[in-house]
Scaffold this active site. Sequence first.
Site, mmCIF file in Angstrom:
data_model
loop_
_atom_site.group_PDB
_atom_site.id
_atom_site.type_symbol
_atom_site.label_atom_id
_atom_site.label_comp_id
_atom_site.label_asym_id
_atom_site.label_seq_id
_atom_site.Cartn_x
_atom_site.Cartn_y
_atom_site.Cartn_z
ATOM 1 N N HIS A 199 0.862 -1.189 0.000
ATOM 2 C CA HIS A 199 0.000 0.000 0.000
ATOM 3 C C HIS A 199 0.891 1.229 0.000
ATOM 4 O O HIS A 199 1.926 1.244 0.658
ATOM 5 C CB HIS A 199 -0.907 0.006 1.242
ATOM 6 C CG HIS A 199 -2.065 0.924 1.112
ATOM 7 N ND1 HIS A 199 -1.959 2.277 1.341
ATOM 8 C CD2 HIS A 199 -3.349 0.698 0.742
ATOM 9 C CE1 HIS A 199 -3.134 2.838 1.131
ATOM 10 N NE2 HIS A 199 -3.993 1.905 0.755
ATOM 11 N N ASP A 256 -7.974 -5.650 -0.237
ATOM 12 C CA ASP A 256 -8.433 -6.444 -1.373
ATOM 13 C C ASP A 256 -8.123 -7.937 -1.241
ATOM 14 O O ASP A 256 -8.774 -8.765 -1.878
ATOM 15 C CB ASP A 256 -7.787 -5.920 -2.670
ATOM 16 C CG ASP A 256 -8.349 -4.565 -3.060
ATOM 17 O OD1 ASP A 256 -9.564 -4.375 -2.883
ATOM 18 O OD2 ASP A 256 -7.589 -3.704 -3.516
#
Length: 392
Positions: free
Chosen positions: A277, A328
């Site tokens: 991320h 996700d």
Amino acid sequence: MSIAVKESLVTEVKGRPAYSPGLEGVIAGESTLCLVDEGEAGLLYRGYPIRDLAEHSTFEEVAYLLLFGHLPNRQELADFAVQLINQAVLPQLLEVFLGPMPSGSHPMDMVRTGVSLLGMVDPEAADNSHDANVRKSVRLLAQIPLMIATACRPMNRKSPVRPPENLSFAENLLYLLTGRKGNDEAKAMARVLDVSLTLYAEHEFNASTFAARVTASTMTDLHSAVTSAIGTLKGPLHGGANEAVAEMFLGIGSRERAEAWVREALRQKQRIMGFGHRVLKRGDARSDIIQRHAESLSRICGDRRWYEIATVVDHVVEEEKGLRPNLDFYSAVIYLLMGIPRRLYTPVFICSRITGWCAHVIEQQDHNRLMRPRALYTGPSRREYVPLDRRT
Ligand code: CMC
């Protein structure tokens, strides 16, 4: 590249943050919507820790919080639920348009185009006042699940669905996408889907929200800003990752193959979808929450295959790269268990993030200043112009 040109521009922006590739670390605006806190709370929507919202609230409450600024009381929540049901109607134009789409069209492209089309027929399309923007946001929140179900009907070869009116947002979405409702398994799935929608709802200046805000900052209409956001979300480095994670699990196929598969992929320098991320370098608090739900739903469904593959991949990627899963990754496990068609995973993300996008568009337009940054010029320095007939 001309060093002289580069230096002169760097001098020009002296005293301000200079160039940051990918805008990493750049503060691009103010917002009251969401705090990404790398500490205990992880993530807060308008001050409320995501853990509390995921555990104690429904997605409808979270949507209301983002759009209206406070958690609803019982009456406000009941009224909001009625609005969502009443406004879940697609104009005729959209029904006609969604029918003849090429059979290979990705649902993300259909939804992007569908939202753009809704912007042509929304009665308040050109009104950017706060109240009109909120009303348009509620309409989109109600319309998008139906649009996705309508768009994917030919893909699933299912007959048209019209859900009963007493379902929650998550129950309705589950029913629209899978035909499931009513039994204990469907109830457990709807609860996990509700949590997933809460976790996906908002994440400050992520790429798609930033795209929405840039578009909104020109004082164009809300539907145009959401259309920009959907196109941005589609990419596999952003929202498209949840579909890509499921593709990976299917490719791996079994727990036994998982470790060798990941080690080989990493040896080949492949990116493992659902990891890493830009902001959350120490891990994603949302991932811990959805992982717990993925584990319990796997038990309830009596199918631990996807969860087991996921945990092996998680372990190896952490060991080899020190990377933690993002939201996700385990979301793909729950969507696989629910039987949601894979190409609808990122559209499900839209059903939730539409609330964050719209709240940002409203915030942007309520306190607008055009977003217009500068580029660091790296092209050739000044050149002599050569007329066409003298060019070699
Ligand atoms: N698999 C393997 N290596 C990775 C991954 C990954 N998923 N993510 C980052 N790295 C490595 C990357 O190769 C690089 O290594 P090196 O320095 O040796 O070249 C290093 O980590 C830094 O990567 P980066 O691309 O500079 O980091 P970034 O902040 O630009 O990228 C990211 C963030 C999300 C694009 C990236 O982590 C990625 O591509 N992840 C996979 C796609 C994904 O899961 N996206 C969903 C993001 S979160 C939810 C959402 O926004 O939708």
